[in-house]
Design a protein around this motif. Sequence first.
Motif, mmCIF file in Angstrom:
data_model
loop_
_atom_site.group_PDB
_atom_site.id
_atom_site.type_symbol
_atom_site.label_atom_id
_atom_site.label_comp_id
_atom_site.label_asym_id
_atom_site.label_seq_id
_atom_site.Cartn_x
_atom_site.Cartn_y
_atom_site.Cartn_z
ATOM 1 N N SER A 110 0.827 -1.209 0.000
ATOM 2 C CA SER A 110 0.000 0.000 0.000
ATOM 3 C C SER A 110 0.856 1.252 0.000
ATOM 4 C CB SER A 110 -0.931 -0.009 1.224
ATOM 5 O OG SER A 110 -1.836 -1.090 1.170
ATOM 6 N N THR A 121 -2.684 -3.996 -8.729
ATOM 7 C CA THR A 121 -2.077 -4.006 -7.395
ATOM 8 C C THR A 121 -2.855 -4.905 -6.457
ATOM 9 O OG1 THR A 121 -1.245 -1.745 -7.684
ATOM 10 C CG2 THR A 121 -1.392 -2.586 -5.435
ATOM 11 N N THR A 122 -4.178 -4.840 -6.537
ATOM 12 C CA THR A 122 -5.021 -5.676 -5.692
ATOM 13 C C THR A 122 -4.763 -7.151 -5.962
ATOM 14 O OG1 THR A 122 -6.735 -3.980 -5.587
ATOM 15 C CG2 THR A 122 -7.397 -6.238 -5.084
ATOM 16 N N GLN A 133 -12.726 -2.929 5.421
ATOM 17 C CA GLN A 133 -12.212 -2.988 4.051
ATOM 18 C C GLN A 133 -13.338 -2.947 3.030
ATOM 19 O OE1 GLN A 133 -8.923 -2.062 4.130
ATOM 20 N NE2 GLN A 133 -8.595 -3.596 2.553
ATOM 21 N N GLN A 164 1.206 4.180 -3.194
ATOM 22 C CA GLN A 164 0.658 5.519 -2.989
ATOM 23 C C GLN A 164 1.190 6.577 -3.971
ATOM 24 O OE1 GLN A 164 1.085 6.513 1.151
ATOM 25 N NE2 GLN A 164 -0.453 5.025 1.807
ATOM 26 N N PRO A 211 -5.722 -1.883 -1.765
ATOM 27 C CA PRO A 211 -5.290 -0.753 -0.924
ATOM 28 C C PRO A 211 -6.268 0.417 -0.956
ATOM 29 C CG PRO A 211 -4.109 -0.687 -2.989
ATOM 30 C CD PRO A 211 -4.968 -1.944 -3.027
ATOM 31 N N SER A 259 -5.375 3.706 0.883
ATOM 32 C CA SER A 259 -4.406 4.494 0.119
ATOM 33 C C SER A 259 -5.075 5.222 -1.037
ATOM 34 C CB SER A 259 -3.291 3.581 -0.410
ATOM 35 O OG SER A 259 -2.539 3.034 0.654
#
Length: 213
Positions: free
Chosen positions: A69, A95-96, A200, A73, A147, A150
């Motif tokens: 995360s 990214t996930t 989340q 950013q 994230p 973020s």
Amino acid sequence: ALPAGDARQEPRTWLAVSGFMLVLNGSQMIRVNLDSILLGLLLSPADVGIYTAALRTATLVSFVFMISSVVAQPAISSLHARQSQRELSRFVASTTRGVFVASLLVGLGLAATGRLILSLFGAEFVAAYPALLILIAGHVLAAAFGPRTSVLMMTGRHRAAAVIHAVSLPVQALLSAFLIGSLGVRGAALAAATGLLLTQFVLYVIASRNAGP
């Protein structure tokens, strides 16, 4: 190279942003320790010790999520500043996926070696293994949302992120008090995992309104 120009300071903006960041980071810190505090109030010091061993071991899974995360950013901020909405959505999605796969692999490794790791604290700590599995599952499933904190922070929606994390505290406190009373150490782990997943999920819903999946 930066062109010459007049300097400008915006102390009110910075104070407002830093204030919400304080709430966000403070809420996260309290939530990490909340179940242990309630466990100490409701059960014995021995139960707290056993649970702490499981909690610290499961943190290895969340470590992957936390580092990724932070690394993501700058890219999120840059894409948002350039108003590259499609690229931002793709970056967050990729990214996930990467974070989830990495978290899953670490989680499976910990699940397989969990009893051995806990035994290093002492033979009595192996009793924390069921709680460890619950915490590992919670961290892995939380990583599947990506994230999102973020994303909110880097796209100017830090207020929403702070409010969500702050509101999650009393919710998790009530859940922990109820489950610890009925399930003990396992209840503390279940409350922590459930609180994390609910937070989340809400972050995912809010962040996805503009940033995509």
